[in-house]
Design a protein around this motif. Structure first.
Motif, short mmCIF file in Angstrom:
data_model
loop_
_atom_site.label_atom_id
_atom_site.label_comp_id
_atom_site.label_asym_id
_atom_site.label_seq_id
_atom_site.Cartn_x
_atom_site.Cartn_y
_atom_site.Cartn_z
N SER A 173 0.78 -1.29 0.16
CA SER A 173 -0.05 -0.11 0.09
C SER A 173 0.88 1.16 -0.14
CB SER A 173 -0.87 0.02 1.13
OG SER A 173 -2.02 1.16 0.97
N LEU A 174 0.40 2.29 -0.49
CA LEU A 174 1.00 3.80 -0.44
C LEU A 174 -0.07 4.70 -0.04
CD1 LEU A 174 2.99 3.30 -3.91
CD2 LEU A 174 3.73 3.33 -1.45
N PRO A 175 0.57 5.73 0.67
CA PRO A 175 -0.78 6.79 0.89
C PRO A 175 -0.74 7.69 -0.21
CG PRO A 175 1.47 7.13 1.65
CD PRO A 175 1.69 5.95 0.94
N ARG A 176 -2.13 7.33 -0.78
CA ARG A 176 -2.26 8.06 -1.97
C ARG A 176 -2.25 9.48 -1.84
NH1 ARG A 176 -6.81 6.95 -6.78
NH2 ARG A 176 -6.30 8.69 -7.84
N ARG A 177 -3.13 9.93 -0.91
CA ARG A 177 -3.42 11.67 -0.68
C ARG A 177 -2.01 12.35 -0.34
NH1 ARG A 177 -7.06 15.27 0.09
NH2 ARG A 177 -6.96 17.01 1.80
N THR A 178 -1.17 11.56 0.29
CA THR A 178 0.08 12.14 0.70
C THR A 178 1.12 12.35 -0.37
OG1 THR A 178 0.01 11.56 2.97
CG2 THR A 178 2.29 11.98 2.15
N LEU A 179 1.05 11.27 -1.33
CA LEU A 179 1.90 11.26 -2.34
C LEU A 179 1.42 11.97 -3.50
CD1 LEU A 179 3.11 7.69 -2.60
CD2 LEU A 179 4.45 9.62 -2.11
N GLU A 180 0.04 12.21 -3.50
CA GLU A 180 -0.57 13.12 -5.01
C GLU A 180 -0.68 14.34 -4.29
OE1 GLU A 180 -4.28 12.44 -7.72
OE2 GLU A 180 -4.13 11.18 -6.03
N HIS A 181 -0.91 14.80 -3.19
CA HIS A 181 -1.46 16.25 -2.93
C HIS A 181 -0.44 16.83 -1.76
CE1 HIS A 181 -4.72 15.94 -5.73
NE2 HIS A 181 -5.18 14.81 -5.00
N GLY A 182 0.15 16.05 -1.21
CA GLY A 182 0.77 16.44 0.14
C GLY A 182 2.44 16.45 -0.25
N THR A 183 3.07 16.30 0.96
CA THR A 183 4.63 16.32 1.10
C THR A 183 4.92 15.02 1.72
OG1 THR A 183 4.82 17.68 3.05
CG2 THR A 183 4.75 18.73 0.82
N THR A 184 6.16 14.65 1.39
CA THR A 184 6.90 13.43 1.77
C THR A 184 8.59 13.50 1.94
OG1 THR A 184 6.82 11.08 2.02
CG2 THR A 184 6.89 12.17 -0.30
N GLU A 185 9.16 12.75 2.22
CA GLU A 185 10.64 12.97 2.29
C GLU A 185 10.92 12.42 0.94
OE1 GLU A 185 12.35 11.87 6.75
OE2 GLU A 185 11.43 10.17 5.41
N ALA A 186 12.23 12.94 0.40
CA ALA A 186 12.78 12.61 -0.95
C ALA A 186 14.14 12.66 -1.02
CB ALA A 186 12.10 13.47 -1.89
N VAL A 187 14.80 11.82 -1.90
CA VAL A 187 16.26 11.76 -2.04
C VAL A 187 16.70 11.62 -3.37
CG1 VAL A 187 16.44 9.45 -1.87
CG2 VAL A 187 18.23 10.89 -0.89
N LEU A 188 17.75 12.50 -3.65
CA LEU A 188 18.28 12.13 -4.99
C LEU A 188 19.12 10.91 -5.18
CD1 LEU A 188 19.06 13.54 -7.81
CD2 LEU A 188 21.03 14.23 -6.60
N LEU A 189 18.94 9.97 -6.11
CA LEU A 189 19.52 8.59 -6.16
C LEU A 189 20.81 9.02 -7.24
CD1 LEU A 189 16.64 6.45 -6.13
CD2 LEU A 189 18.02 6.78 -4.31
N PRO A 190 21.81 7.83 -7.03
CA PRO A 190 22.90 7.91 -7.94
C PRO A 190 22.50 7.25 -9.25
CG PRO A 190 23.10 6.39 -6.36
CD PRO A 190 21.94 6.92 -5.80
#
Length: 190
Positions: A173-190
């Motif tokens: 499962s993934l948190p749809r509202r958070t990913l689609e309309h909110g904010t979360t942590e993110a990182v640059l991948l090599p």
């Protein structure tokens, strides 16, 4: 975070690579994907992640949901490249789902070994990996694979079947509202 399944991903994102790791925290997942936990940004929206990716390269939105850490890449697929599924699964289990500019892919790994890999729509007897029969059995038990190894009907595309299969067989499962309309942590991948 809310649990919304994963079948909605194809409705929202044109291209994606989602890496799931059972019972890992976000920092461990980031390290296993080759990123640096100290460089994780907080409060990043999808739009900001896409802009960051356009400027610097592959970016993953991060979090945990339903007992799995996740990394959602938009327009890249680092989670499926260069042994990443095996690294992510060391001492645990990982599922990687890819729908990008190339073919779609479903990769299941455990304890550092690629257990099953296939493109949706490929006959089950043609799946590769160290133990594709175990995944076939799991998907058959979940009512997603017929006895002849073909996907059970009910999904419009191979990609929709792939998402339904991963969701039902592994409880992803993934948190749809958070990913689609909110904010979360993110990182640059090599």
């Amino acid at each position: 975070m809310a649990e919304d399944g994963i079948q909605w991903i194809a409705e929202v994102f044109d291209a994606y690579c989602v890496t799931f790791a059972r019972d890992l925290d976000v920092a461990a997942l980031v390290r296993r994907l080759g990123g640096e936990p100290a460089r994780v940004r907080r409060d990043v929206s999808v739009g900001e992640a896409l802009s960051w990716a356009m400027d610097q390269g592959s970016v993953a939105l991060l979090g945990t949901c339903a007992g799995w850490a996740f990394a959602v890449e938009l327009w890249s697929h680092e989670g499926a490249e260069r042994g990443a599924p095996e690294r992510v699964s060391a001492g645990t289990e990982s599922v990687v789902l890819v729908s990008s500019t190339g073919p779609e892919a479903f990769l299941h790994s455990g304890d550092g070994v690629l257990l099953a890999s296939f493109e949706p729509g490929t006959p089950a007897e043609d799946w590769s990996g160290a133990a594709p029969d175990a995944l076939r059995a799991t998907l058959a038990a979940a009512g997603l694979l017929a006895g002849d190894g073909t996907p059970c009907p009910g999904h419009d595309t191979d990609g929709a079947w792939m998402l339904a299969a991963a969701e039902r067989a592994f409880g992803l499962s993934l948190p749809r509202r958070t990913l689609e309309h909110g904010t979360t942590e993110a990182v640059l991948l090599p």
